[in-house]
Design a protein around this motif. Sequence first.
Motif, PDB file in Angstrom:
ATOM      1  N   LEU A 162      -7.532  -3.564   2.873  1.00 32.36           N
ATOM      2  CA  LEU A 162      -7.464  -2.677   3.143  1.00 32.36           C
ATOM      3  C   LEU A 162      -8.201  -1.563   4.618  1.00 32.36           C
ATOM      4  CD1 LEU A 162      -7.791  -0.300  -0.719  1.00 32.36           C
ATOM      5  CD2 LEU A 162      -6.063  -0.556   0.780  1.00 32.36           C
TER       6      LEU A 162
ATOM      7  N   LEU B 102      -8.041   4.246  -1.387  1.00 34.35           N
ATOM      8  CA  LEU B 102      -9.170   4.197  -1.125  1.00 34.35           C
ATOM      9  C   LEU B 102      -8.929   5.906  -0.299  1.00 34.35           C
ATOM     10  CD1 LEU B 102     -10.778   3.825   1.890  1.00 34.35           C
ATOM     11  CD2 LEU B 102      -8.553   2.648   2.952  1.00 34.35           C
TER      12      LEU B 102
ATOM     13  N   TRP C 254      -5.592  -2.799   7.009  1.00 37.17           N
ATOM     14  CA  TRP C 254      -4.592  -1.919   6.391  1.00 37.17           C
ATOM     15  C   TRP C 254      -4.743  -0.204   7.517  1.00 37.17           C
ATOM     16  CZ3 TRP C 254      -4.338   3.230   4.498  1.00 37.17           C
ATOM     17  CH2 TRP C 254      -4.119   4.051   4.867  1.00 37.17           C
TER      18      TRP C 254
ATOM     19  N   VAL D  29       1.146  -1.117   0.094  1.00 39.84           N
ATOM     20  CA  VAL D  29      -0.202   0.172   0.032  1.00 39.84           C
ATOM     21  C   VAL D  29       0.885   1.358  -0.393  1.00 39.84           C
ATOM     22  CG1 VAL D  29      -1.991   1.461   1.099  1.00 39.84           C
ATOM     23  CG2 VAL D  29      -2.050  -1.077   1.232  1.00 39.84           C
TER      24      VAL D  29
ATOM     25  N   LEU E  56      -3.483   0.546  -3.704  1.00 42.70           N
ATOM     26  CA  LEU E  56      -3.179  -0.753  -3.502  1.00 42.70           C
ATOM     27  C   LEU E  56      -3.426  -1.325  -4.911  1.00 42.70           C
ATOM     28  CD1 LEU E  56      -2.291  -3.277  -2.586  1.00 42.70           C
ATOM     29  CD2 LEU E  56      -5.417  -3.882  -2.061  1.00 42.70           C
TER      30      LEU E  56
ATOM     31  N   ALA F 146      -4.684   6.242  -0.152  1.00 40.88           N
ATOM     32  CA  ALA F 146      -4.013   4.937   0.071  1.00 40.88           C
ATOM     33  C   ALA F 146      -4.349   3.983  -0.952  1.00 40.88           C
ATOM     34  CB  ALA F 146      -4.948   3.924   1.358  1.00 40.88           C
TER      35      ALA F 146
END
Length: 293
Positions: free
Chosen positions: A251, A290, A255, A142, A235, A233
Amino acid sequence: MRAALQNYHARMQRALDHIDRHLEHDLDLEAVSAVAAFSKYHFHRQFTSTFGLSVHRYVQLARMKRASYRLAYRDAQSVTDIAMDAGYDAPDAFARAFRQRFGQSPSSFRKSPDWEPWLAAFGPLDNARSKLMQTTFTPDDVTIRDVSPTPVAIMEHRGDPATIGATIQRFIAWRKATGLAPKTSPTFNVFHSDPRTTPPAEYRLDLCVGTNRLIEPNGERIESGMIPGGRCAVLRVVGNTDNLEPAAMYLYRDWLPASGEEARDFPLYCQRLAFFPEVPEHEAIAELFLPLK
Protein backbone atom coordinates in the motif's frame (compact mmCIF):
# COMPACT_ATOMS: atom_id res chain seq x y z
CA MET A 1 8.23 -23.73 -18.35
CA ARG A 2 6.56 -21.06 -16.19
CA ALA A 3 3.13 -22.64 -16.66
CA ALA A 4 4.49 -26.04 -15.64
CA LEU A 5 6.10 -24.55 -12.52
CA GLN A 6 2.88 -22.75 -11.58
CA ASN A 7 0.94 -25.99 -11.96
CA TYR A 8 3.48 -27.82 -9.80
CA HIS A 9 3.24 -25.19 -7.09
CA ALA A 10 -0.58 -25.22 -7.25
CA ARG A 11 -0.53 -28.96 -6.62
CA MET A 12 1.78 -28.47 -3.65
CA GLN A 13 -0.52 -25.74 -2.40
CA ARG A 14 -3.42 -28.20 -2.53
CA ALA A 15 -1.44 -30.49 -0.27
CA LEU A 16 -0.87 -27.73 2.30
CA ASP A 17 -4.53 -26.67 2.18
CA HIS A 18 -5.62 -30.27 2.69
CA ILE A 19 -3.34 -30.59 5.71
CA ASP A 20 -4.70 -27.34 7.17
CA ARG A 21 -8.31 -28.53 6.78
CA HIS A 22 -7.77 -32.03 8.16
CA LEU A 23 -5.36 -31.69 11.06
CA GLU A 24 -7.52 -33.93 13.25
CA HIS A 25 -7.56 -36.74 10.63
CA ASP A 26 -5.03 -39.30 9.46
CA LEU A 27 -2.56 -37.46 7.24
CA ASP A 28 -0.22 -40.15 6.03
CA LEU A 29 2.00 -39.77 3.00
CA GLU A 30 -0.35 -41.66 0.69
CA ALA A 31 -3.37 -39.50 1.56
CA VAL A 32 -1.54 -36.18 1.15
CA SER A 33 0.21 -37.17 -2.07
CA ALA A 34 -3.11 -38.25 -3.59
CA VAL A 35 -4.60 -34.79 -2.99
CA ALA A 36 -1.73 -33.23 -4.93
CA ALA A 37 -1.88 -35.97 -7.61
CA PHE A 38 1.75 -36.96 -7.07
CA SER A 39 3.17 -40.46 -6.78
CA LYS A 40 3.50 -41.53 -3.16
CA TYR A 41 6.89 -43.02 -4.02
CA HIS A 42 8.36 -39.62 -4.83
CA PHE A 43 6.18 -37.20 -2.89
CA HIS A 44 8.23 -37.32 0.31
CA ARG A 45 11.33 -36.08 -1.50
CA GLN A 46 9.32 -33.55 -3.53
CA PHE A 47 7.66 -32.10 -0.43
CA THR A 48 10.92 -31.92 1.52
CA SER A 49 12.75 -30.34 -1.40
CA THR A 50 10.03 -27.70 -1.79
CA PHE A 51 9.40 -26.81 1.84
CA GLY A 52 12.49 -27.86 3.75
CA LEU A 53 10.38 -30.07 6.01
CA SER A 54 9.14 -33.63 5.68
CA VAL A 55 5.39 -34.20 5.44
CA HIS A 56 5.42 -35.74 8.92
CA ARG A 57 7.32 -32.82 10.43
CA TYR A 58 5.08 -30.27 8.72
CA VAL A 59 1.94 -32.00 10.00
CA GLN A 60 3.40 -32.18 13.52
CA LEU A 61 4.18 -28.46 13.56
CA ALA A 62 0.83 -27.46 12.05
CA ARG A 63 -1.04 -29.52 14.64
CA MET A 64 1.06 -28.12 17.46
CA LYS A 65 0.52 -24.55 16.28
CA ARG A 66 -3.25 -25.00 16.27
CA ALA A 67 -3.07 -26.68 19.68
CA SER A 68 -1.00 -23.83 21.14
CA TYR A 69 -3.49 -21.23 19.81
CA ARG A 70 -6.34 -23.14 21.40
CA LEU A 71 -4.50 -23.38 24.70
CA ALA A 72 -3.63 -19.68 24.80
CA TYR A 73 -6.77 -18.15 23.31
CA ARG A 74 -9.61 -20.69 23.56
CA ASP A 75 -10.12 -21.82 27.14
CA ALA A 76 -13.41 -23.64 26.49
CA GLN A 77 -11.62 -26.74 25.14
CA SER A 78 -9.91 -29.09 27.58
CA VAL A 79 -6.24 -30.01 27.34
CA THR A 80 -7.30 -33.62 26.72
CA ASP A 81 -9.49 -32.67 23.75
CA ILE A 82 -6.74 -30.45 22.35
CA ALA A 83 -4.28 -33.34 22.66
CA MET A 84 -6.63 -35.70 20.81
CA ASP A 85 -7.18 -33.16 18.01
CA ALA A 86 -3.41 -32.78 17.71
CA GLY A 87 -3.07 -36.49 16.93
CA TYR A 88 -1.91 -37.76 20.33
CA ASP A 89 -3.43 -40.87 21.88
CA ALA A 90 -2.98 -39.64 25.44
CA PRO A 91 -2.59 -36.27 27.19
CA ASP A 92 0.73 -37.42 28.70
CA ALA A 93 2.28 -37.93 25.26
CA PHE A 94 1.03 -34.53 24.15
CA ALA A 95 2.39 -32.91 27.33
CA ARG A 96 5.84 -34.44 26.79
CA ALA A 97 5.99 -33.29 23.17
CA PHE A 98 4.71 -29.84 24.09
CA ARG A 99 7.23 -29.39 26.90
CA GLN A 100 10.08 -30.59 24.69
CA ARG A 101 9.18 -28.02 22.03
CA PHE A 102 8.23 -25.01 24.17
CA GLY A 103 9.78 -25.63 27.59
CA GLN A 104 6.35 -25.48 29.28
CA SER A 105 3.58 -27.92 30.03
CA PRO A 106 0.30 -27.34 28.15
CA SER A 107 -1.38 -26.20 31.39
CA SER A 108 1.43 -23.77 32.19
CA PHE A 109 1.37 -22.41 28.64
CA ARG A 110 -2.39 -21.89 28.86
CA LYS A 111 -1.95 -19.92 32.08
CA SER A 112 1.15 -17.90 31.16
CA PRO A 113 2.68 -18.53 27.72
CA ASP A 114 6.38 -17.93 27.15
CA TRP A 115 6.19 -16.49 23.63
CA GLU A 116 9.87 -16.37 22.64
CA PRO A 117 10.37 -20.16 22.49
CA TRP A 118 6.98 -20.38 20.79
CA LEU A 119 8.03 -18.00 18.01
CA ALA A 120 11.33 -19.83 17.53
CA ALA A 121 9.64 -23.24 17.38
CA PHE A 122 7.41 -22.25 14.48
CA GLY A 123 10.08 -20.56 12.39
CA PRO A 124 10.49 -23.65 10.15
CA LEU A 125 6.72 -23.89 9.65
CA ASP A 126 6.39 -20.21 8.74
CA ASN A 127 9.33 -20.51 6.35
CA ALA A 128 7.76 -23.53 4.69
CA ARG A 129 4.39 -21.86 4.24
CA SER A 130 5.92 -18.65 2.89
CA LYS A 131 7.56 -20.49 -0.01
CA LEU A 132 4.23 -20.87 -1.83
CA MET A 133 2.04 -18.42 0.03
CA GLN A 134 3.73 -15.16 -0.85
CA THR A 135 1.01 -12.93 -2.24
CA THR A 136 1.74 -10.53 -5.06
CA PHE A 137 -0.71 -7.66 -4.79
CA THR A 138 -1.94 -5.60 -7.75
CA PRO A 139 -3.91 -2.32 -8.00
CA ASP A 140 -7.04 -4.39 -8.69
CA ASP A 141 -6.77 -5.83 -5.17
CA VAL A 142 -7.30 -2.37 -3.64
CA THR A 143 -10.73 -0.80 -3.36
CA ILE A 144 -11.66 2.65 -2.08
CA ARG A 145 -14.53 2.70 0.39
CA ASP A 146 -16.38 5.31 2.36
CA VAL A 147 -16.47 3.81 5.85
CA SER A 148 -18.64 4.88 8.76
CA PRO A 149 -17.20 5.97 12.11
CA THR A 150 -16.91 3.06 14.53
CA PRO A 151 -16.91 3.53 18.32
CA VAL A 152 -14.47 1.09 19.91
CA ALA A 153 -13.13 -0.12 23.22
CA ILE A 154 -9.32 -0.14 23.19
CA MET A 155 -6.69 -2.23 24.95
CA GLU A 156 -3.22 -0.87 24.19
CA HIS A 157 -0.19 -3.06 23.63
CA ARG A 158 3.02 -1.16 24.35
CA GLY A 159 6.37 -2.94 24.06
CA ASP A 160 8.15 -5.65 22.12
CA PRO A 161 5.96 -7.03 19.28
CA ALA A 162 7.20 -10.51 20.25
CA THR A 163 5.16 -10.26 23.48
CA ILE A 164 1.88 -9.23 21.87
CA GLY A 165 0.50 -12.74 22.42
CA ALA A 166 0.12 -11.98 26.13
CA THR A 167 -1.86 -8.82 25.37
CA ILE A 168 -4.07 -10.72 22.92
CA GLN A 169 -4.71 -13.33 25.59
CA ARG A 170 -5.84 -10.64 28.05
CA PHE A 171 -7.91 -8.94 25.37
CA ILE A 172 -9.78 -12.15 24.54
CA ALA A 173 -10.42 -12.88 28.24
CA TRP A 174 -11.73 -9.33 28.74
CA ARG A 175 -14.02 -9.61 25.71
CA LYS A 176 -15.46 -12.87 27.03
CA ALA A 177 -16.07 -11.36 30.46
CA THR A 178 -17.74 -8.35 28.87
CA GLY A 179 -19.83 -10.32 26.35
CA LEU A 180 -18.30 -8.74 23.24
CA ALA A 181 -17.95 -11.81 21.02
CA PRO A 182 -16.25 -11.49 17.60
CA LYS A 183 -19.39 -12.74 15.83
CA THR A 184 -21.37 -9.73 17.02
CA SER A 185 -18.70 -7.10 17.77
CA PRO A 186 -16.07 -6.42 15.08
CA THR A 187 -12.36 -6.74 15.82
CA PHE A 188 -9.82 -4.09 14.79
CA ASN A 189 -6.09 -3.45 15.21
CA VAL A 190 -4.71 0.07 14.91
CA PHE A 191 -1.01 0.18 13.98
CA HIS A 192 0.58 3.22 15.61
CA SER A 193 4.14 1.99 14.95
CA ASP A 194 6.19 0.44 12.18
CA PRO A 195 7.90 -2.63 13.70
CA ARG A 196 10.80 -2.30 11.25
CA THR A 197 11.81 1.16 12.46
CA THR A 198 10.42 1.45 16.00
CA PRO A 199 12.54 0.33 18.98
CA PRO A 200 10.81 -2.71 20.52
CA ALA A 201 10.18 -0.94 23.84
CA GLU A 202 8.33 1.87 22.03
CA TYR A 203 6.18 -0.27 19.75
CA ARG A 204 2.43 0.44 20.06
CA LEU A 205 -0.61 -1.40 18.77
CA ASP A 206 -4.24 -0.94 19.78
CA LEU A 207 -6.49 -3.99 20.08
CA CYS A 208 -10.04 -2.78 19.53
CA VAL A 209 -13.57 -4.12 19.59
CA GLY A 210 -16.43 -2.23 18.00
CA THR A 211 -19.02 -1.25 20.60
CA ASN A 212 -21.01 1.74 21.75
CA ARG A 213 -21.75 0.15 25.12
CA LEU A 214 -20.56 1.60 28.40
CA ILE A 215 -17.11 0.11 28.96
CA GLU A 216 -16.67 -2.35 31.82
CA PRO A 217 -12.91 -2.57 32.55
CA ASN A 218 -13.17 -5.79 34.63
CA GLY A 219 -9.69 -5.20 36.01
CA GLU A 220 -8.13 -4.16 32.69
CA ARG A 221 -7.08 -0.75 31.44
CA ILE A 222 -9.64 -0.14 28.70
CA GLU A 223 -10.34 3.15 26.95
CA SER A 224 -13.14 4.33 24.71
CA GLY A 225 -12.20 5.61 21.29
CA MET A 226 -13.33 6.05 17.70
CA ILE A 227 -12.12 4.74 14.37
CA PRO A 228 -13.05 7.72 12.20
CA GLY A 229 -15.15 7.45 9.09
CA GLY A 230 -14.09 8.60 5.66
CA ARG A 231 -12.45 7.36 2.50
CA CYS A 232 -10.06 4.44 2.85
CA ALA A 233 -8.00 2.27 0.53
CA VAL A 234 -8.81 -1.30 1.51
CA LEU A 235 -6.66 -4.36 0.81
CA ARG A 236 -7.95 -7.82 1.75
CA VAL A 237 -5.38 -10.35 3.00
CA VAL A 238 -6.23 -14.05 3.04
CA GLY A 239 -3.97 -16.60 4.69
CA ASN A 240 -1.22 -15.67 7.12
CA THR A 241 -2.79 -12.63 8.75
CA ASP A 242 -0.28 -12.69 11.63
CA ASN A 243 2.11 -10.74 9.41
CA LEU A 244 0.44 -7.90 7.51
CA GLU A 245 3.72 -6.11 6.75
CA PRO A 246 3.89 -7.26 3.09
CA ALA A 247 0.39 -5.87 2.50
CA ALA A 248 1.22 -2.62 4.29
CA MET A 249 4.42 -2.29 2.27
CA TYR A 250 2.47 -2.72 -0.96
CA LEU A 251 0.00 0.00 0.00
CA TYR A 252 2.69 2.53 0.97
CA ARG A 253 5.45 1.67 -1.53
CA ASP A 254 3.44 0.81 -4.65
CA TRP A 255 -0.23 1.66 -4.50
CA LEU A 256 -0.23 5.07 -2.77
CA PRO A 257 2.43 6.80 -4.96
CA ALA A 258 0.78 5.55 -8.17
CA SER A 259 -2.80 6.31 -7.07
CA GLY A 260 -2.51 10.10 -6.79
CA GLU A 261 -4.17 9.84 -3.37
CA GLU A 262 -2.88 11.27 -0.10
CA ALA A 263 -2.95 9.55 3.27
CA ARG A 264 -5.15 11.03 5.98
CA ASP A 265 -3.95 11.80 9.51
CA PHE A 266 -4.97 8.50 11.11
CA PRO A 267 -2.89 5.32 11.41
CA LEU A 268 -3.15 2.27 9.22
CA TYR A 269 -5.60 -0.22 10.74
CA CYS A 270 -7.14 -3.58 10.00
CA GLN A 271 -10.37 -5.41 10.63
CA ARG A 272 -10.07 -9.13 11.31
CA LEU A 273 -12.90 -11.04 9.68
CA ALA A 274 -11.99 -14.73 10.02
CA PHE A 275 -9.72 -16.06 12.75
CA PHE A 276 -7.33 -18.99 13.01
CA PRO A 277 -7.90 -21.51 14.61
CA GLU A 278 -11.67 -21.13 14.03
CA VAL A 279 -10.86 -21.50 10.33
CA PRO A 280 -7.85 -23.21 8.72
CA GLU A 281 -4.87 -20.87 8.67
CA HIS A 282 -4.97 -20.35 4.91
CA GLU A 283 -8.61 -19.17 5.22
CA ALA A 284 -8.00 -16.45 7.83
CA ILE A 285 -9.06 -13.01 6.53
CA ALA A 286 -8.08 -9.47 7.46
CA GLU A 287 -8.76 -6.20 5.66
CA LEU A 288 -6.13 -3.48 5.83
CA PHE A 289 -7.41 0.13 5.79
CA LEU A 290 -5.29 3.08 4.69
CA PRO A 291 -7.23 6.29 5.53
CA LEU A 292 -7.28 8.82 2.64
CA LYS A 293 -7.97 12.52 2.41
